[in-house]
Design an enzyme around this catalytic site. Structure first.
Site, short mmCIF file in Angstrom:
data_model
loop_
_atom_site.label_atom_id
_atom_site.label_comp_id
_atom_site.label_asym_id
_atom_site.label_seq_id
_atom_site.Cartn_x
_atom_site.Cartn_y
_atom_site.Cartn_z
N LYS A 14 4.62 19.96 114.16
CA LYS A 14 3.23 19.76 113.61
C LYS A 14 2.50 21.33 113.24
O LYS A 14 2.11 21.27 112.05
CB LYS A 14 2.42 19.35 114.60
CG LYS A 14 2.45 17.81 115.25
CD LYS A 14 1.38 17.47 116.31
CE LYS A 14 1.32 18.11 117.24
NZ LYS A 14 2.45 17.73 118.26
N ARG A 128 12.90 26.66 121.22
CA ARG A 128 11.73 27.31 120.86
C ARG A 128 11.19 28.22 122.24
O ARG A 128 10.77 29.29 122.00
CB ARG A 128 10.56 26.47 120.59
CG ARG A 128 9.10 27.22 120.19
CD ARG A 128 8.14 25.96 119.65
NE ARG A 128 7.60 25.35 120.84
CZ ARG A 128 6.50 24.48 120.24
NH1 ARG A 128 6.43 24.01 119.22
NH2 ARG A 128 5.87 23.77 121.32
N ARG A 134 6.29 30.91 125.41
CA ARG A 134 5.50 29.97 126.06
C ARG A 134 6.08 29.42 127.11
O ARG A 134 7.07 28.95 127.19
CB ARG A 134 5.07 28.75 124.97
CG ARG A 134 4.11 29.04 123.85
CD ARG A 134 3.92 27.86 122.93
NE ARG A 134 3.80 26.52 123.72
CZ ARG A 134 3.40 25.53 122.98
NH1 ARG A 134 3.17 25.60 121.55
NH2 ARG A 134 2.97 24.39 123.46
P1 ADP Z 1 2.98 21.07 121.90
O1 ADP Z 1 2.35 19.74 120.90
O2 ADP Z 1 4.11 21.42 121.62
O3 ADP Z 1 2.95 20.20 123.27
P2 ADP Z 1 0.26 22.44 121.81
O4 ADP Z 1 0.28 23.88 121.11
O5 ADP Z 1 -0.23 21.26 120.83
O6 ADP Z 1 1.74 22.17 122.16
O7 ADP Z 1 -0.47 22.04 123.14
C1 ADP Z 1 -0.11 22.88 124.27
C2 ADP Z 1 -0.93 22.57 125.50
O8 ADP Z 1 -2.46 22.72 125.20
C3 ADP Z 1 -0.84 20.85 125.72
O9 ADP Z 1 0.45 20.74 126.60
C4 ADP Z 1 -1.97 20.49 126.43
O10 ADP Z 1 -1.95 21.08 127.71
C5 ADP Z 1 -2.96 21.56 125.88
N1 ADP Z 1 -3.64 20.70 124.67
C6 ADP Z 1 -3.53 20.98 123.29
N2 ADP Z 1 -4.32 20.21 122.55
C7 ADP Z 1 -4.96 19.32 123.77
C8 ADP Z 1 -5.87 18.27 123.55
N3 ADP Z 1 -6.26 17.81 122.45
N4 ADP Z 1 -6.16 17.61 124.73
C9 ADP Z 1 -5.92 18.24 126.02
N5 ADP Z 1 -5.05 19.13 125.94
C10 ADP Z 1 -4.66 19.87 124.90
#
Ligand code: ADP
Length: 193
Positions: A14, A128, A134
């Site tokens: 994404k 990654r 991360r």
């Molecule tokens: P990925 O899609 O690779 O898991 P993101 O960068 O989108 O990574 O998100 C990393 C972390 O941030 C998630 O695992 C979650 O803990 C938190 N997070 C991100 N977006 C949300 C959301 N919309 N609601 C709740 N937690 C979120």
């Protein structure tokens, strides 16, 4: 103003695709994961709160996430459109987003989902993790937890947007360029409607 939710499990690509599409279509890319990471890096109260959840592979509570997202959208006064990446991730968030946009006489135009198998996801995330810095990518248990949370809480959103006639699935396996092309075809179609 076009508003798209880019959807898919962790590691679906994404962020990579949103980064390309935002330039191509002149959109604001709003990634809740990026916003949380920025806050964690700067040790803000929001960052401190989010950290405990993120490092365990859990979702940050809806209330906190929704408020943050609304603030970010409201800050963008001149936007030509938005790509939401990583939001909504629960049904509660999807409902809150619809209500928020309705109040502005706006709506989500489409949800585009990147479809990738779990095996490919784990491989991509571990890869990654070697370079992203991360913590949530470096540990296979946390990765598996995030994928499980996706299936338990987030995957239902497919149904939510399907019911509104706004769901578009795209094959998320292939080269970055191929996938951009597939996503662009859907965006062009949505724009033409
Ligand atoms: P990925 O899609 O690779 O898991 P993101 O960068 O989108 O990574 O998100 C990393 C972390 O941030 C998630 O695992 C979650 O803990 C938190 N997070 C991100 N977006 C949300 C959301 N919309 N609601 C709740 N937690 C979120």
């Amino acid at each position: 103003m076009i508003k798209i939710v880019l959807f898919g499990p962790p590691g679906a690509g994404k962020g990579t695709q949103a980064d390309i599409l935002k330039d191509k279509y002149n959109l604001i890319h709003l990634s809740t994961g990026d916003i949380f990471r920025y806050n964690m890096k700067n040790n803000t109260p929001l960052g401190k709160e989010a950290k405990a959840y993120i490092e365990k592979g859990q979702l940050v509570p809806d209330k906190v996430t929704v408020e943050m997202l609304k603030d970010e959208v409201n800050r963008q006064k001149e936007a030509n459109g938005f790509i939401f990446d990583g939001f909504p991730r629960t049904q509660t968030q999807a409902i809150a987003l619809d209500e928020f946009l309705e109040n502005k006489n706006e709506k989500i135009d489409g949800m585009i989902a990147l479809e990738v198998s779990d095996e490919v996801l784990v491989q991509r995330l571990l890869e990654r993790g070697k370079t992203s810095g991360r913590a949530d990518d470096a540990n296979e248990e946390v990765i598996q937890k995030r994928i499980n949370v996706y299936h338990e809480e987030t995957a239902v959103l497919k149904n939510y947007y399907e019911k509104q006639g706004k769901y578009y699935g795209v094959d998320g396996e292939g080269s970055i360029e191929e996938i951009t092309e597939r996503l662009s075809n859907v965006i062009d179609k949505i724009k033409a409607e």
